[in-house]
Design an enzyme around this catalytic site. Structure first.
Site, PDB file in Angstrom:
ATOM      1  N   ASP B  11       0.872  -1.178   0.000  1.00 41.44           N
ATOM      2  CA  ASP B  11       0.000   0.000   0.000  1.00 41.44           C
ATOM      3  C   ASP B  11       0.904   1.221   0.000  1.00 41.44           C
ATOM      4  O   ASP B  11       1.816   1.316   0.825  1.00 41.44           O
ATOM      5  CB  ASP B  11      -0.885   0.016   1.251  1.00 41.44           C
ATOM      6  CG  ASP B  11      -1.956  -1.080   1.202  1.00 41.44           C
ATOM      7  OD1 ASP B  11      -2.296  -1.531   0.090  1.00 41.44           O
ATOM      8  OD2 ASP B  11      -2.429  -1.485   2.275  1.00 41.44           O
ATOM      9  N   ASP B 130     -13.382  -5.943  -2.042  1.00 42.06           N
ATOM     10  CA  ASP B 130     -13.306  -5.999  -0.580  1.00 42.06           C
ATOM     11  C   ASP B 130     -14.618  -6.608  -0.122  1.00 42.06           C
ATOM     12  O   ASP B 130     -15.688  -6.057  -0.389  1.00 42.06           O
ATOM     13  CB  ASP B 130     -13.125  -4.591   0.003  1.00 42.06           C
ATOM     14  CG  ASP B 130     -11.775  -4.001  -0.383  1.00 42.06           C
ATOM     15  OD1 ASP B 130     -10.795  -4.767  -0.429  1.00 42.06           O
ATOM     16  OD2 ASP B 130     -11.695  -2.796  -0.659  1.00 42.06           O
TER      17      ASP B 130
END
Lengths: 203, 253
Positions: B11, B130
């Site tokens: 990330d 997600d």
């Protein structure tokens, strides 16, 4: 033979940045070319390709690149086609009915659904079925990176250099005289891919 | 035989690698370029970079990071985070990424998947999902957006199938329930989504050890890891040797 003027053909259909970086990493400064008239000035030509064969085929036909590549091949200088760039060396493709360069006779076929997940995406082994200078110091059954939904099926088995198994066995590298094509991404296949690129540039 | 893939995820926020637990409390882990190079040299099969920078202006920084990675890393990588247009997808691909990942913006505008696929090919469109277990949908799995913060009421199996029809070439299944727990992937959720589609799937969220990876590779084509390698508790070669010992085909470079 020195590597001379190494060119990467940018026909606006695929990502050439990775190929450019890989060639530079190997110590050769490639030229990125996009004009037809630049092709004949090349000593070695890389014909990359990610993406859609039909889009690529239309892009290079409409700009006269087909004829220029055929003329380049006729000079005897080395040509490397990668992925869609290798598929376009064959006669035609089932992908949108794309027309190929017909340098190596054969078809590009869609994987049947029975092979499993499509695209064939990831690392798979190349079995060397024919010796070729571009595979110098590349050991048999090394893994390289593939991403494709269509596979090369040359008419003449003598044109097959490596084969790969994905529930069917298909040609993962093809060659004819000064022309070499890899279905896998030499520029994204770690040390094995870099070695093959190195051999293309130096031999 | 096609190998199973081990993918490392980074990330990236404001040009630095960060890692949070359950999508929150991010910590700075260092330079993504040098981390990517290290993982490449250790034999990672693929890398994924998510830009979690809040502001659109900082996006250029993310593209710069990708370009630097392209110069030194010769395995495929995927990038995403806030990709809302074909134009931004194009910038990511031109920076050298093999694939571009879409998530929230694809839920809001499903045509985005098809638009990118038509222009660059399905093979480069990755749908990031997600997901969490939920009573709100018929399959019991619900899609979340906005980095896992917002429930959508959308059934994950329906969304996965639709994304495939629209032209997605791969799906990353990120379990919000498992993410950051180190208790193992949500194999059941991964299996259900994997069985729903014919495109490759990547399991994400929950890896705590190499056995967790082996467990989930029975239900997915690839496993994504982050913390266990970022914090050095496990190394890529060590994980791969373990996977190979369990007779799962994996690339040993």
């Amino acid at each position: 033979m020195t590597q001379g003027n190494v060119c990467i053909l940018d026909y606006q259909a695929g990502n050439i940045q990775s190929m450019y970086s890989a060639v530079r990493y190997l110590g050769v400064e490639p030229r990125i070319i996009s004009k037809v008239e630049e092709i004949e000035l090349c000593d070695r030509l890389i014909f990359p390709g990610v993406g859609d064969a039909q889009f690529a085929s239309e892009a290079i036909q409409s700009t006269g690149v087909y004829d220029a590549i055929r003329a380049f091949v006729a000079t005897g200088n080395p040509l490397l086609g990668v992925c869609v760039g290798a598929q376009l060396l064959l006669s035609s493709s089932e992908e949108g009915g794309a027309k190929g360069l017909d340098i190596i006779p054969g078809l590009v076929k869609r994987f049947p659904k029975s092979v499993g997940k499509i695209p064939h995406m990831g690392w798979n082994q190349i079995a060397i079925v024919q010796e070729h200078p571009i595979l110098d110091e590349v050991s048999n059954e090394k893994e390289v990176y593939f991403v494709h939904s269509f596979y090369m099926d040359p008419s003449n088995k003598e044109h097959i250099v490596t084969e790969t198994e994905y529930n069917i066995r298909f040609a993962s590298s093809i060659a004819h005289e000064n022309v070499f094509g890899t279905q896998f991404h030499t520029e994204k296949s770690g040390m094995t891919g870099l070695k093959i690129l190195h051999n293309f540039l130096m031999n | 035989m096609l190998c199973k893939r081990l993918i490392v995820c980074l990330d990236v926020r404001d040009g630095k690698t960060t890692k949070g637990v359950k999508f929150q409390d991010n910590q700075d882990l260092g330079d993504p370029v040098s981390m990517a190079k290290k993982y490449y040299e250790m034999g990672v099969d693929e890398l994924v970079f998510y830009d979690i920078t809040a502001s659109v202006e900082r996006r250029t920084l993310f593209i710069d990071v990708l370009e630097k990675i392209t110069r030194q890393v010769f395995v495929p990588f995927c990038a995403g985070g806030g990709v809302a247009s074909v134009e931004f997808a194009r910038r990511i691909l031109l920076a050298g990424a093999e694939k571009v990942s879409v998530n929230t913006q694809a839920v809001q505008n499903p045509q985005l998947i098809g638009d990118i696929a038509r222009r660059f090919g399905s093979q480069c469109v990755v749908l990031g999902m997600d997901v969490a277990r939920s009573n709100a949908t018929s399959s019991g799995i619900e899609v979340y957006t906005h980095g896992g913060r917002k429930a959508t009421g959308i059934d994950a199996l329906e969304w996965a199938g639709r994304a495939e029809e629209l032209g997605a070439g791969e799906i990353v299944i990120n379990s919000i329930d498992a993410d950051g727990t180190k208790d193992g992937y949500d194999c059941e959720v991964t299996q259900k989504i994997n069985q729903r589609v014919t495109i490759p799937t990547v399991a994400s969220g929950g890896a705590g050890n190499a056995q967790h990876i082996v467990d989930v590779l029975g239900h997915a084509n690839a496993a994504l890891v982050a913390s266990i390698v970022h914090y050095g508790t496990h190394s890529i070669p060590q994980i791969k040797r373990y996977i190979l010992e369990k007779d799962i085909p994996v690339r040993m470079s």
